[in-house]
Write an enzyme that holds these catalytic residues in place. Structure first.
Site, mmCIF file in Angstrom:
data_model
loop_
_atom_site.group_PDB
_atom_site.id
_atom_site.type_symbol
_atom_site.label_atom_id
_atom_site.label_comp_id
_atom_site.label_asym_id
_atom_site.label_seq_id
_atom_site.Cartn_x
_atom_site.Cartn_y
_atom_site.Cartn_z
ATOM 1 N N HIS B 333 0.814 -1.138 -0.024
ATOM 2 C CA HIS B 333 -0.129 0.157 0.035
ATOM 3 C C HIS B 333 0.835 1.361 -0.148
ATOM 4 C CE1 HIS B 333 -3.273 -2.830 1.026
ATOM 5 N NE2 HIS B 333 -3.957 -1.801 0.765
ATOM 6 N N GLY B 334 1.942 1.306 0.734
ATOM 7 C CA GLY B 334 2.755 2.347 0.626
ATOM 8 C C GLY B 334 3.994 2.220 1.220
#
Lengths: 290, 474
Positions: B333-334
């Protein structure tokens, strides 16, 4: 099923548009700071005829000036100060809509990024402009939920004022707000950035001046602890450097300790009224001196 | 390009009209795929055309690898497939994780640390890279598993067209659903106007746009205060409602996007996989992950959890595999350690849940008190974990939690709390309708058109201020 759904939507839209057109709702229908900004901007874009503005004074600034009680100034004042945005957005909006007021009253407290907010640009694009102008029900101020909020705010006015007062009385919270603001204001932006921003402002304001629009600068008082921070002092210096006292009018800053602040940076209810009246008197003095 | 922008609307209409023009079906001149590829390229490169080079590079790597894995020398297949996957991961790591690596291992004021920090994150890279990996792996599996056979056409030209289309098809390109080659490539064929399932497309688009424009875009203007140090001055009730609001916002934003993607793909004759299946009614964490971002969870299951050994290597390894899968899923996701913590939270929750289920077999009756209690427990736990998405600095998460318990004496802005709950309510209704509809389908079918009519009305009159999609940053 698709046809029936579209039919229902159209019927609802027609009924809603009719209600909006035939009722004169004066509630504050903003749901948050951002929607309050956009409602002001859209109102200026869609609902203010250019010829009506010609004799008006438009207040330009940030959330600090948004607290001014514009209603107490009379009908010829329009507040285009925006929460979390700066004077640049208001000035740019006036320029883009080509609605020339008689006077621009420009706040000096905040000089923000010089990029017009996308939401305002979107309201000006033809895709939004024409439908929003034609159908009042498409405008942000007439959202169904906004109307519910407006009704609630109106009903709970006294209670909300009480809450604001209670919030202000919490000294610990007030001090926390002031220290947070102070932390932001202690660090001054580099001269290169400030010069770039002021050059843009200068160009914009000079263009207005050339169109015979009166320009008056004013500064809203902060809590004393914030008034002497490096950013506040430097911003003031830059204004005087770029817009000389000989060419432009300035309204003097009143004594900051005469006012009460809700969070150190925004005037609280009664003080906002007092300061607004002070502005009005000073503006009249400027007019009379001419 | 945003699905909510006017430019996209114009592109969509033009693409749709040209796509179904009769000349597309002349023999040897099937141009339907080319029309979609071209419009996808415009869609992706509209704001930053330079990113098209990266997309082309990624596509070329996967097209070449998958072709030679299929038709190259059998002894090199494994090596080629591995190389293809490694290249994909290196590209992803370079663009996505450079700032994280820089911040963790280097001085970011100058030198290599500064350079790594300035590398921009190309939009959608996590999505199209995973799709590329799926193409390579599925092709490799094609030699042993019939399900994955015939994904690669013998004609290299046709293979380029099919594979590139699979990767760039605009409805899923920047935010998913993450397609798997074996689900999508077999669908590629001539599509006809008469075959469009209008009702399906209408429903997907109306619910999708409603969730995005009316729910998520309105909620975002309330949850925007969920940043440091702003939240320090907010009351407990405000903080709690903002956290719940963010939970509903992230669902409405992402599920809305996915539904729009499904509706758009449907207009061109393609069915994408359902990405959300009413996740907030889940009674367990494993059920939540079968209902939330399904395309990612199934991807991680098929291409990571199973290859790690899944549940075939004993209980302890199963718990470890679950945690590893979720930590890597979090990092997908990040590029911040808080995403890894978020993944670890879900991994541990899944592992503990499995351990608990292995030890105690408790049957819970649907619609009982304990059933609803479990729904609430999972929802609140998941919502709490979203804080790691909103506040990527872990210290701030701790401060938020502290403020949540200590700011009880501060004044609450009840109008804001009311509005957060009001805008969250459609998501609650959406889930309740799903539950109740199963019991009384005829009643809900009768009402359906009115509900869609009201949603359409609110899209026009009560949309929030325009905002980008949360998952674009991933």
């Amino acid at each position: 099923m698709i046809k029936k759904s579209i039919f229902i939507a159209v019927i609802l839209l027609v009924i809603f548009e009719t209600i909006i057109r035939f009722s004169n709702i004066q509630w504050d229908t903003s749901q948050n700071d951002k929607s309050a900004n956009l409602i002001s901007a859209q109102n200026f874009i869609y609902n203010f005829p250019a010829e009506d503005i010609a004799n008006d004074t438009v207040i330009i600034g940030s959330s600090i000036s948004r607290k001014l009680v514009t209603d107490s100034l009379g009908k010829r004042f329009v507040n285009l100060a925006f929460n979390a945005w700066s004077s640049y957005d208001g000035l740019e909006l006036v320029k883009l809509t080509q609605k020339k007021p008689a006077c621009l009253l420009i706040e000096m407290n905040v000089v923000g990024n010089q990029k017009l907010q996308e939401d305002v640009t979107a309201s000006l694009s033809p895709v939004s402009y024409y439908p929003n102008k034609a159908f009042k029900s498409f405008q942000l101020q007439n959202q169904p939920v906004g109307l519910v909020v407006g009704y609630l705010k109106n009903m709970l006015k006294a209670r909300m004022e009480e809450m604001k007062l209670k919030k202000r009385e919490n000294q610990e919270l007030y001090n926390l707000n002031v220290s947070m603001e102070k932390e932001k204001l202690i660090n001054v932006l580099p001269d290169s950035i400030l010069n770039a921003r002021f050059n843009v402002l200068k160009k914009l304001i000079e263009d207005f001046k050339k169109q015979n629009i009166k320009i008056v600068f004013f500064e809203v008082p902060f809590d004393e602890q914030l008034m002497n921070t490096a950013t506040v002092i430097k911003t003031r210096e830059y204004f005087h450097q770029y817009f000389s006292n000989k060419e432009y009018k300035y309204i003097d800053l009143p004594a900051v300790n005469d006012f009460i602040y809700s969070d150190g940076i925004h005037l609280s209810g009664k003080s906002a009224i007092v300061y607004t009246q002070y502005l009005k008197t000073e503006l009249n003095n400027i007019k009379n001196s001419n | 390009m945003l699905f909510t922008s006017f430019a996209f609307f114009i592109l969509l209409v033009l693409t749709f009209v040209i796509y179904y023009l009769p000349f597309n079906f002349f023999k040897k001149a099937n141009t339907q795929l080319l029309v979609l590829i071209l419009s996808s390229v415009i869609f992706y490169g509209y704001y930053a055309p330079e990113l098209l080079f990266l997309l082309a590079f990624s596509g070329a790597v996967n097209v070449l690898t998958s072709y030679y894995v299929s038709f190259g020398a059998p002894k090199h297949r494994m090596l080629l497939a591995t190389a293809g996957i490694v290249i994909n991961l290196v590209v992803l790591a370079f663009f996505k994780y450079s700032p994280l690596i820089a911040g963790t291992f280097f001085n970011t004021d100058n030198g290599i640390g500064f350079f790594l920090l300035t590398i921009p994150l190309p939009i959608g890279i996590s999505f199209f890279t995973f799709e590329g990996i799926s193409l390579v792996i599925d092709t490799y599996k094609g030699h042993t598993d019939d399900k994955f056979k015939n994904l690669v056409d013998k004609s290299f030209k046709t293979h380029i067209r099919n594979s590139f289309f699979f990767i760039v098809f605009f409805p899923h390109l920047v935010s998913g659903p993450i397609l798997k080659a074996h689900d999508f490539i077999p669908q590629i064929s001539n599509k006809f106007f008469k075959d469009i399932d209008w009702e399906y497309c209408f429903k997907m688009l109306v619910v999708g746009y409603f969730l995005k424009l009316v729910v998520a875009d309105n909620l975002k203007d309330f949850t925007s205060s969920l940043v440091y140090p702003g939240f320090m001055t907010l009351s407990t009730l405000t903080l709690a409602s903002m956290l719940l609001g963010y939970s509903f916002q992230i669902f409405a934003d992402f599920a809305g996007y996915s539904l729009i993607a499904l509706g758009l793909a449907g207009l061109f004759g393609y069915r994408l996989m359902q990405n959300f299946n009413f996740p907030y009614i889940s009674t367990t964490f494993s059920e939540f992950w079968r209902r939330w971002h399904i395309s990612l969870s199934t991807f991680l299951k098929e291409y990571l959890y199973f290859p790690l050994g899944g549940n075939k290597k004993g209980k302890v390894r199963t718990y470890i595999n679950l945690t590893i899968t979720m930590v890597l899923g979090g990092l997908w996701h990040g590029a911040a350690w808080s995403y890894a913590v978020w993944g670890a939270f879900h991994g541990l929750a899944l592992a503990i849940e499995r351990l608990f289920n292995d030890k105690f077999k408790i049957a819970i009756k649907p619609n009982s008190f304990f059933y609803y209690f479990k729904i609430l427990f999972v929802f609140l736990s998941v919502s709490l974990a979203w804080l790691l998405f909103k506040l990527p600095n872990f210290d701030q998460v701790i401060m938020y939690m502290k403020a949540l318990f200590t700011n009880t004496g501060l004044v609450t802005n009840y109008i804001s709390v009311f509005l957060i709950l009001l805008y969250s309510f459609p998501v609650v209704l959406y889930h309740i309708f799903y539950l109740k509809r199963q019991a009384k389908p005829a009643f809900f079918n009768k009402l359906e058109y009115a509900v869609y009519g009201v949603m359409l009305f609110l899209i026009f009159t009560n949309s929030g201020t325009p905002g980008t999609f949360i998952y674009f940053q991933f």
